[in-house]
Scaffold this motif. Structure first.
Motif, mmCIF file in Angstrom:
data_model
loop_
_atom_site.group_PDB
_atom_site.id
_atom_site.type_symbol
_atom_site.label_atom_id
_atom_site.label_comp_id
_atom_site.label_asym_id
_atom_site.label_seq_id
_atom_site.Cartn_x
_atom_site.Cartn_y
_atom_site.Cartn_z
ATOM 1 N N VAL A 1 0.579 -1.111 -0.067
ATOM 2 C CA VAL A 1 0.318 0.227 -0.225
ATOM 3 C C VAL A 1 0.710 1.451 0.025
ATOM 4 C CG1 VAL A 1 -1.215 1.396 1.106
ATOM 5 C CG2 VAL A 1 -1.763 -1.623 1.613
ATOM 6 N N ARG A 2 0.855 1.909 -0.939
ATOM 7 C CA ARG A 2 1.022 3.540 -1.230
ATOM 8 C C ARG A 2 -0.030 4.564 -1.246
ATOM 9 N NH1 ARG A 2 4.703 0.376 0.462
ATOM 10 N NH2 ARG A 2 6.800 -0.117 -0.445
ATOM 11 N N VAL A 3 0.946 5.534 -0.395
ATOM 12 C CA VAL A 3 -0.138 6.598 -0.466
ATOM 13 C C VAL A 3 0.877 8.191 -0.471
ATOM 14 C CG1 VAL A 3 -1.871 8.760 1.403
ATOM 15 C CG2 VAL A 3 -1.932 5.182 1.091
ATOM 16 N N CYS A 4 1.196 8.885 -1.339
ATOM 17 C CA CYS A 4 1.687 9.805 -2.081
ATOM 18 C C CYS A 4 2.681 9.182 -1.567
ATOM 19 C CB CYS A 4 1.339 10.591 -0.955
ATOM 20 S SG CYS A 4 0.046 11.286 -0.674
ATOM 21 N N GLY A 5 3.206 7.934 -1.833
ATOM 22 C CA GLY A 5 4.178 7.660 -2.596
ATOM 23 C C GLY A 5 5.202 6.946 -0.852
ATOM 24 N N VAL A 6 3.990 6.849 -0.151
ATOM 25 C CA VAL A 6 5.160 6.577 1.335
ATOM 26 C C VAL A 6 4.036 5.258 1.711
ATOM 27 C CG1 VAL A 6 5.169 7.366 3.648
ATOM 28 C CG2 VAL A 6 5.340 8.419 2.024
ATOM 29 N N ASP A 7 4.376 4.980 2.701
ATOM 30 C CA ASP A 7 3.739 3.386 3.289
ATOM 31 C C ASP A 7 3.291 3.744 4.612
ATOM 32 O OD1 ASP A 7 3.442 1.441 5.078
ATOM 33 O OD2 ASP A 7 4.854 0.486 4.433
ATOM 34 N N PRO A 8 1.997 3.677 4.703
ATOM 35 C CA PRO A 8 1.034 4.523 5.397
ATOM 36 C C PRO A 8 1.544 4.069 7.206
ATOM 37 C CG PRO A 8 -0.657 3.219 3.978
ATOM 38 C CD PRO A 8 0.909 3.251 3.361
ATOM 39 N N GLY A 9 1.796 2.726 7.140
ATOM 40 C CA GLY A 9 2.091 2.251 7.763
ATOM 41 C C GLY A 9 3.610 1.492 9.030
ATOM 42 N N ALA A 10 4.445 2.635 7.782
ATOM 43 C CA ALA A 10 6.122 2.262 7.835
ATOM 44 C C ALA A 10 5.928 3.710 9.246
ATOM 45 C CB ALA A 10 6.650 2.844 6.781
ATOM 46 N N ARG A 11 7.078 3.944 9.978
ATOM 47 C CA ARG A 11 7.165 4.365 11.465
ATOM 48 C C ARG A 11 7.871 5.950 10.314
ATOM 49 N NH1 ARG A 11 8.974 2.909 16.040
ATOM 50 N NH2 ARG A 11 8.833 0.097 16.837
ATOM 51 N N GLY A 12 8.012 6.186 9.552
ATOM 52 C CA GLY A 12 8.671 7.244 8.792
ATOM 53 C C GLY A 12 7.294 7.858 8.400
ATOM 54 N N SER A 13 6.159 7.925 8.895
ATOM 55 C CA SER A 13 4.561 8.309 7.994
ATOM 56 C C SER A 13 4.053 9.153 8.842
ATOM 57 C CB SER A 13 3.534 6.921 8.091
ATOM 58 O OG SER A 13 3.378 6.901 9.056
ATOM 59 N N ARG A 14 5.041 9.826 9.186
ATOM 60 C CA ARG A 14 3.910 10.953 10.377
ATOM 61 C C ARG A 14 3.818 12.110 9.311
ATOM 62 N NH1 ARG A 14 5.446 13.110 15.871
ATOM 63 N NH2 ARG A 14 5.530 10.738 16.649
ATOM 64 N N GLU A 15 4.708 12.223 8.584
ATOM 65 C CA GLU A 15 4.849 13.573 6.777
ATOM 66 C C GLU A 15 3.632 13.545 6.655
ATOM 67 O OE1 GLU A 15 5.052 16.582 6.841
ATOM 68 O OE2 GLU A 15 6.384 16.679 8.124
ATOM 69 N N LEU A 16 3.690 11.860 6.503
ATOM 70 C CA LEU A 16 1.817 12.175 5.009
ATOM 71 C C LEU A 16 1.169 12.028 6.165
ATOM 72 C CD1 LEU A 16 0.636 10.207 3.432
ATOM 73 C CD2 LEU A 16 0.555 7.658 3.951
ATOM 74 N N ARG A 17 0.740 11.587 7.369
ATOM 75 C CA ARG A 17 -0.252 11.487 8.005
ATOM 76 C C ARG A 17 -0.456 12.886 8.334
ATOM 77 N NH1 ARG A 17 -1.449 6.587 11.838
ATOM 78 N NH2 ARG A 17 0.061 5.119 10.449
ATOM 79 N N ARG A 18 -0.464 14.029 8.590
ATOM 80 C CA ARG A 18 -0.282 15.645 8.487
ATOM 81 C C ARG A 18 -0.890 15.908 6.706
ATOM 82 N NH1 ARG A 18 4.464 18.068 10.346
ATOM 83 N NH2 ARG A 18 4.209 16.459 12.022
ATOM 84 N N ARG A 19 -1.082 14.835 6.039
ATOM 85 C CA ARG A 19 -1.395 15.272 5.115
ATOM 86 C C ARG A 19 -2.632 14.332 4.765
ATOM 87 N NH1 ARG A 19 2.437 14.779 0.297
ATOM 88 N NH2 ARG A 19 0.682 16.044 -1.052
ATOM 89 N N LEU A 20 -3.501 13.634 5.768
ATOM 90 C CA LEU A 20 -4.425 13.198 5.632
ATOM 91 C C LEU A 20 -5.346 13.204 6.191
ATOM 92 C CD1 LEU A 20 -2.895 8.790 6.190
ATOM 93 C CD2 LEU A 20 -3.829 9.441 4.097
#
Lengths: 274, 308
Positions: free
Chosen positions: B63-82
């Motif tokens: 699963v990739r959201v904005c190119g990032v694995d949303p369940g991975a540890r480094g997904s903090r930036e992504l979560r700000r955009r969700l």
């Protein structure tokens, strides 16, 4: 850290608003005042003794009440949010799971600390009003601090139960069992063993070990037995020394009871499917 | 904002014990696209959303959201955009709506001073100081929408977003979503009702038993479902039986009364049928072509083609 503080802030706001805090502070304060005044009679007019007796009385009360309040405050934290459906939403925000656990723990600790400060602080002022010595106040403050540390240990246990249980009802059940086990039954069982132990196979060191592994016993020894003025009025003179338990060891025991359950709660919560 | 905010599931699967909640789902939601997930309860809609939100990890696939694995540890930036609006959204009851929203805004590092305006936009200006436990279901849902919109999300995940909303609020809700769509947000929303999302989605993904059984625009799904078109003729009084008999052979006759005839016409037979209707001459006063009801298209896919 920022996230931990935001999460802690929400727990504090919620506890203050739903009157949990008020109930806890009032019950602690009410019982403290009652015990302080009733218990002051044998102390007569000695000034140092008034606060020392209050410390002895309140410690005996804290051992039962503080763990109960701490468990009641924290058991719901994670499992309750999961059940109400607020946890899913929270975890889609930029927060780590460990921050959720620690944030809640810190929030509960502040709430419990405030309740203790108000309840015991108020009672302390009433008792010490007639003039408490500096040493008496020091003892009293140390006892309040130790009560908070004991509370922290049971808050951590509550967080662990909350991370472990699938339903709130289960969490309540486990918490009641933990409270009964550690606070009531443990000492009874220990006493029973000592009475039955006619051949004296349980030596001083084993007894000491048995006492130090239970946070409530560590707390008792810390507040009742390790300070001479209090030990004198609580009838526990030299018990801690005899069992070979110094203050650092007792403090370390309670410290372990805070850190280990909390660490385990974080680890379990990380693996939990939401 | 619309650059790279796509959602890509590659053979994603998730099991809960022995039960497969999702199996080999391939789905790509392009940046700025609105994809609606439909399917029965338990079809896997919520599981798919949880994977996209990183609440749970796939057992297989990616699963990739904005190119990032949303369940991975480094997904903090992504979560700000969700932005996420769960089905039956809940909040801590003792805290006011305003305090709740400000709490979420701080967590997301969104502009806290925008909260009051946002509450006003969703129609909660008067109730914002009341504890959430006094809110009706619709009010909670609106507060839920407000939190989903915090920080102008690039990807929005909405699980049955309009449950509990009355038609007026529903309309306002979708108007609000249209605004976000225009600004380029990618949306994944689920619904039980095809009719509701008909004009609000670019493509529709149908899930059944954890599998993606159909993916396409509504027209494509209609065509694939082959659900008959209904044609209603208004005819001269008394002529109905005669005309019905004349048209009967290739089309199933659904309903005849004195002056109306309903025909169920299989896909591809529409034009020949209309030609024969024209041949019936002056006796036919009016012809109405009714597209297959969306519910039938939905039923076709969600109950399984093999059952038909």
């Amino acid at each position: 850290m920022r996230e931990v503080l935001i999460l802690a802030g929400r727990e504090i706001a919620e506890a203050l608003r739903n009157r949990w805090f008020l109930a806890a502070a009032l019950s602690l304060g009410g019982l403290a005042v009652a015990l302080a005044f009733v218990g002051a009679t044998p102390g007569g007019e000695t000034r140092t003794a008034a606060l020392a007796i209050a410390v002895a009385n309140l410690s005996s009360l804290s051992v039962y009440l503080v763990p109960l309040l701490a468990l009641l405050l924290s058991f719901d934290g994670l499992v309750g949010e999961a059940e109400r459906g607020t946890l899913n939403l929270l975890l889609t925000y930029p927060v780590s799971r460990w921050q959720v656990v620690i944030g809640k723990f810190v929030g509960y600790l502040v709430v419990l600390g405030l309740a203790l400060a108000l309840g015991y602080g108020g009672a302390g002022v009433l008792v010490g009003y007639r003039g408490g010595s500096a040493e008496g106040w020091q003892l009293y403050a140390a006892m309040t601090g130790a009560s908070l540390a004991l509370g922290a240990a049971f808050l951590a246990v509550g967080c662990l139960v909350s991370a472990l249980a699938r339903e709130r009802a289960t969490a309540i059940g486990i918490c009641i069992a933990v409270w009964l086990g550690l606070v009531v039954l443990y000492d009874l069982a220990l006493l029973g063993l000592l009475v039955l132990d006619e051949s004296h196979r349980i030596d001083q060191a084993m007894l000491g070990a048995a006492l130090v592994v239970n946070p409530t016993d560590a707390y008792r020894l810390l507040t009742l037995a390790s300070v001479d003025a209090v030990a004198a009025v609580s009838g526990m003179t030299g018990l801690a020394a005899e069992a070979g338990l110094g203050r650092p060891l007792l403090v370390a025991s309670i410290g372990c009871w805070i850190l280990a359950p909390l660490g385990l709660a974080v680890a379990l919560f990380h693996r939990r499917e939401v | 904002m619309s650059r790279g905010n796509d959602i890509v599931l590659g053979g994603a699967g998730k099991r809960y014990g022995a039960r497969a909640a999702l199996e080999g789902v391939d789905l790509r939601v392009e940046p700025g696209e609105r994809v609606a997930l439909i399917g029965h309860n338990g079809a896997g809609k919520t599981t798919l959303m949880k994977l996209v939100l990183g609440l749970t990890r796939p057992d297989s696939g990616s699963v990739r959201v904005c190119g990032v694995d949303p369940g991975a540890r480094g997904s903090r930036e992504l979560r700000r955009r969700l932005g996420y609006l769960p089905e039956n959204v809940a909040f801590q009851g003792g805290i006011s709506g305003r305090a709740s929203l400000r709490f979420y805004a701080r967590l997301k590092r969104a502009d806290v001073s925008r909260c009051d305006a946002l509450l006003e936009e969703v129609g909660l200006a008067d109730a914002m100081h009341r504890p959430v436990r006094t809110y009706s279901k619709g009010m909670r849902q609106r507060l839920g929408l407000a939190q989903a919109l915090l920080g102008s999300p690039a990807v929005l995940v909405l699980d049955e977003p309009t449950t509990g909303l009355d038609p007026v609020l529903r309309h306002e809700f979708y108007t609000r979503l249209d605004g976000l769509h225009t600004s380029g947000a990618t949306m994944l929303l689920s619904s039980h009702s095809l009719a509701e999302i008909e004009t609000r989605s670019d493509r529709i993904a149908v899930l059944r038993g954890g599998r993606l059984v159909a993916l396409g625009t509504l027209d494509e799904l209609r065509a694939r479902a082959g659900v008959p078109v209904r044609i209603r003729l208004r005819v001269e009084r008394g002529a109905a039986p005669r005309i019905a008999e004349m048209l009967d052979s290739p089309t199933a006759l659904a309903h005849v009364n004195g002056c109306e005839i309903d025909l169920a016409c299989p896909t591809g037979q529409k034009m020949p049928l209309l030609r024969r209707v024209a041949d019936a001459g002056l006796a036919v006063h009016d012809v109405e072509v009714i597209a297959p009801p969306l519910d039938e298209v939905y039923r076709f896919f969600s109950e399984g083609e093999e059952q038909r």
